[in-house]
Design an enzyme around this catalytic site. Structure first.
Site, PDB file in Angstrom:
ATOM      1  CB  CYS A 132      -0.834   0.112   1.276  1.00 39.96           C
ATOM      2  SG  CYS A 132      -1.982  -1.183   1.546  1.00 39.96           S
ATOM      3  CB  VAL A 136      -0.718   5.709  -0.225  1.00 43.77           C
ATOM      4  CG1 VAL A 136      -1.241   7.042   0.300  1.00 43.77           C
ATOM      5  CG2 VAL A 136      -1.739   4.611   0.030  1.00 43.77           C
TER       6      VAL A 136
END
Lengths: 488, 480
Positions: A132, A136
């Site tokens: 992630c 991001v």
């Protein structure tokens, strides 16, 4: 927090009556309705995140070292998950981004990790995929990897395919797809030769935690006399023998063979939903026919698979396979009475679920509830069509984007005889007092099930054996004296 | 404490040469970073020379986890009556669901929640933020699981990166739901290991939990709390009967099979006894400073350390308790002698190497020694200097100490020292078993346990014997 804001209260006590009330309430229709009205909360999902699937592919080529770009903890979670399921080592390295990575991006970590991983572990390929965190903050892997090679941290010719595998999108099967697509594109680039045909079948098993299935595909090809390359072959990676020497790079698809796969005679994927983007790439880049076929669960889907192989390669179906088919049918007709009419709750990845449904319908059993905890309407449509294709699918319902806590409500209000899926369903099965037949990924609480194929004719016999004998065990364990008997 | 007698074949020179040879395979920068983390043990030095709690060297294949793992897996997860929400994408909650073996009592889904609750972040949550979703989710969780005594919100990486304010949501929802809603900013990218997750969780307990409840019974002189036992494989259930038999009144357990409201009332106890120092010392210090509660470390692995610990704990109380401690030691000694008589003859002179989290690499040494096994190397995934200082006197001179060891190094160290057993984690297990080396998972007790207390030692001894002496190892070498 200021002292005054703290409200000191005595301990809360729930009376046995209150507890009993809630215990009964969670099994009711009323609760089911509330449970199904959930909008934000997910409880006990039956899927994981993209990079897990990416790791399965990244480790499935010879000498390949999976490289996780992102947080260190993610890499450890993926490795632990595979080791728990297969009871095998699962190597992967990681560039261990931390707070400063969040501010400055992860290039410095990737540089250092590239050099260290290559020097220590000497991989033949280092596929990169993301967690992630870099997704991001928007890390640019194309330039990071190019820069690392320009700085000669790893050799220019070391294959370093990469895939963006954000966990907030899709599931592990999409990470599998993205990584496989990237590796094959990378390895086959510039390798297509007009009019050259290796005469081989490329076979893609998909995200399958059952190495027995992979071996079954290979065995069928061998019996058919079809030369093949299994793309992303985990069978030796995640099922190596104990010889007294640990080999970091056990098994996996030969990299040169994978590169040559572009000149194959045909490519078959056995998991439509785990290889969608890969098969799109293959159909436009590869020579030969490319096809997606259902996982060969049960007799009919296995027939389809074998017939297609025979057609594509112009080979006769050998006597051994004909005999195997006959044996499977023999076993199914012999044992049909123990499973006919039984209701099952089935959950898992879409391709697996479709396969299990086919098998149950062939046996005259009802796949009463089908749950795919992250899926599209297209998947539901395909499942519904399969259910409608048989009278035994009547009354059965498919739920998408529902979890195992939803499924629990279903089986507590309108019971079934058994559940089929991975280990995570064991609480629901226990509450319902029904057996869980472990098929899928992960299976963390039984030994060797990942070695026993559930596809092909032999797989049908194995599934049947597991299910029927468990039902018979239950009768032997629970029947009162007057109903307990020698034969079943 | 008497210094360990030297282990045959283990010398400082040999160990240092092994380290040098191993690190020589690394690029210069990595070698320089790793070198301070490995050393030969000096039992008498005040501070252990091995450095710790630094960033992972990228790419070497560390075995470490993350702050979320330390928060969800270690500190929060074991609290049985709280709905623990893994806030963010799907993976973290799934991987940490049921994989630590922190057993709990209760009715699952009714009074205990050994499940995976998650907000399953999608792209839109990253773009628009997840605070609103979290609010709805907490309301839904409380409605569907009404007997929960609190809800924890455990942030995963994206939550901190996109600037969500889970603290504000938690505050609002605590007021609305009338029960504890605890925010924990334990994003996995924070810090260098699980350890920061423990610390952040301790801070959350300090800020949002402790002092909020009071026990209904009057406080008594023997009220204690057990800190840092996570009930792996039922450990705590082998511990509480001993302490209760001693006359102590266990008011709360942090956090194995724990209850949040009892944790919130722990400021009322007279003494904190702490097993896992690494993950919970912070709160012991807070309770000492704020409420004047003393704390002591103890070790319940193996009869030698158990006896030492019982006497140490009893010394805090009156003669009755001290007499009780002696009675218990006397009562269990024959039972322990029988266990040792059964297994020690088969284990005497064997060696083992350990690599675990933040406590067991030193705390289990005594239990191995009770069985006649010597530890030739040990190290931690996420310990700090104070842990290594406590380790040095437990190990013989010249033994190998390694911090955050990479897979590459550990393989080399094991290859050279040839232990009869390696005790480490799931990621290491099959690497060594393929090499024909007996192994026990020492984070999870390898699906066995308990290992704490007298009952635990029986099982520990059986398991270690089973691992080392299993006839299956004799089949590894093929005749052809």
């Amino acid at each position: 927090m200021s002292e005054a804001a703290v409200e000191v209260r005595p301990l809360t006590v729930h009376t046995p009556e209150e507890i009993e009330k809630v215990k009964n309430w969670i099994n009711t229709e009323e609760y089911k309705e509330k449970n199904f009205a959930r909008e934000a909360l997910v409880v006990n999902p039956a899927h994981a995140c993209q990079p897990l699937g990416a790791l399965m592919v990244a480790t499935a080529f010879e000498g390949s070292l999976p490289f996780v770009h992102g947080s260190q903890g993610c890499a450890s979670y993926f490795r632990s998950t595979f080791s728990r399921h297969y009871r095998e080592p699962s190597a992967a390295t990681c560039d261990a981004m931390t707070e400063d990575g969040a501010v400055f991006g992860g290039q410095a970590n990737l540089f250092e990790a590239f050099e260290n991983a290559y020097t220590l572990y000497k991989p033949k390929m280092m596929p990169v995929f993301t967690t992630c965190m870099p997704e991001v903050i928007g890390d640019d892997l194309t330039s990071f990897i190019r820069n690392a090679k320009q700085k000669e941290l790893v050799p220019e010719d070391l294959p370093t395919p990469y895939a963006n595998t954000p966990s907030f999108n899709g599931t592990h099967i999409h990470g599998y797809d993205a990584m496989l697509n990237s590796i094959l594109k990378y390895l086959t680039e510039g390798r297509r030769i007009e009019d050259k045909c290796t005469g081989k079948l490329n076979i893609i098993p998909g995200f399958d935690g059952n190495v027995g299935n992979l071996r079954e595909y290979k065995r069928i090809c061998e019996l058919m006399g079809i030369p093949y390359t299994m793309l992303a072959d985990t069978s030796e990676v995640f099922d190596s023998g104990c010889t007294g020497t640990y080999n970091l790079y056990s098994g996996g698809t030969d990299i040169e063979e994978a590169a040559e796969s572009i000149n194959g005679k045909a490519t078959i994927s056995l998991q439509k939903y785990a290889t969608a983007s890969t098969m799109k790439m293959i159909s436009s880049n590869y020579a030969g026919v490319s096809e997606v076929m259902p996982m060969p669960f049960g007799v009919k889907k296995t027939d389809e698979f074998i017939l297609r192989l025979a057609e594509l390669f112009g080979h006769e179906v050998p006597d051994e396979l004909k005999a195997e088919r006959a044996r499977a049918v023999d076993a199914m007709t012999d044992a049909h009475q123990y499973i006919h009419g039984k209701k099952f709750a089935v959950y898992g990845d879409p391709d697996y679920v479709l396969g299990i449904i086919s098998f149950l319908l062939e046996m005259g059993a009802h796949p009463w509830y089908v749950v795919v905890s992250r899926a599209t309407k297209k998947i539901k449509k395909e499942i519904d069509a399969l259910l409608e294709s048989s009278m035994y699918g009547k009354g059965c319902t498919c739920y998408i984007n529902k979890d195992l806590w939803h499924l629990r409500s279903l089986i507590m209000t309108d019971p079934v005889d058994g559940m089929i899926g991975d280990t995570h369903g064991k609480w629901a099965a226990r509450d319902a007092g029904i057996p869980l037949f472990r098929v899928g990924f992960p299976m963390m609480d039984r030994v060797n099930l990942h070695r026993i194929p559930v596809v092909g004719y032999n797989g049908a016999i194995n599934l049947l054996t597991m299910i029927v004998n468990k039902f018979l065990d239950i009768r032997d364990e629970t029947d009162e004296n007057q109903w307990f008997e020698m034969m079943r | 404490m008497a210094e360990r007698k030297p282990i045959e074949g283990i010398t400082t020179e040999r160990t240092e040469a092994l380290i040098e040879e191993t690190l020589a395979f690394m690029p210069e920068k990595a070698r320089k970073k790793r070198a301070p983390h490995v050393g030969a043990n000096e039992p008498e030095s005040e501070t252990c020379a091995v450095k710790s709690n630094r960033k992972v060297v990228p790419g070497v294949m560390s075995q470490r986890g993350c702050a979320y793992a330390g928060a969800k897996g270690v500190v929060w997860g074991p609290i049985r009556d709280v709905v623990h929400v893994s806030h963010g994408p799907i993976g973290c909650g799934v991987y940490s669901w049921g994989t630590r073996r922190n057993l709990v009592q209760g009715i699952p889904g009714v009074t205990s929640f050994p499940m995976d609750f998650t907000s399953d972040f999608q792209e839109r949550d990253i773009v628009y933020g997840g605070d609103k979703k979290l609010e709805t989710l907490l309301r839904e969780a409380d409605e569907l699981f009404p007997l929960n005594k609190g809800l924890s919100v455990l942030s995963e990486c994206p939550v901190g990166l996109i600037g969500d304010d889970i603290n504000a949501v938690a505050k609002r929802m605590e007021a609305e739901l009338g029960k504890m809603v605890i925010p924990c900013n334990c994003e996995g990218f924070r810090g260098v290991s699980q350890s920061l997750g423990h610390h952040i969780s301790n801070d959350s307990i300090r800020d949002f939990v402790i002092g909020k409840r009071e026990f209904t019974e009057e406080p008594g002189p023997y009220d204690i709390a057990i800190i840092g036992d996570y009930n792996i494989g039922g450990d705590i259930w082998a511990v509480t009967p001993i302490l209760e038999e001693m006359g102590l009144n266990i008011k709360s357990i942090w956090t194995g099979d724990g209850e949040i409201e009892k944790i919130a009332a722990t400021h009322q106890v007279k003494l904190n006894v702490i097993h896992c120092y690494r993950s919970m010392n912070y709160m012991c210090k807070v309770m000492e400073e704020k409420w004047g509660i003393p704390w002591i470390e103890y070790n319940f692995f193996g009869p030698t350390k158990i006896a030492e610990s019982l006497r140490k704990i009893a010394a805090f109380f009156d003669e009755t308790i001290q007499e009780n401690a002696e009675k218990i030691i006397a009562k269990y000694t024959p039972m322990m002698e029988a266990v040792i008589a059964e297994y020690k003859p088969r284990l005497e002179g064997k060696t083992a190497m350990l690599f675990v989290g933040g406590l067991r690499p030193r705390h289990t040494v005594g239990a191995y020694e009770d069985l006649g096994i010597e530890i030739t190397g040990t190290g931690y995934e996420f310990a700090h200097q104070d842990d290594y200082d406590r380790t040095a006197p437990e190990m013989a001179k010249g033994t190998l100490i390694y911090d955050d060891v990479s897979e590459f190094e550990l393989e080399k160290y094991v290859e050279e020292l040839k232990p009869d057993l390696v005790g480490s984690g799931i990621k290491e297990k099959y690497v060594f078993q393929k090499a024909g080396i007996p192994f026990r998972q020492m984070h999870s007790w390898d699906y066995s346990g308990p290992y704490h207390g007298y009952e635990g030692f029986k099982i520990f001894a059986r398991d270690i014997d089973m691992a080392i002496n299993s006839p299956t190892w004799g089949l590894v070498k093929s005749p052809f």
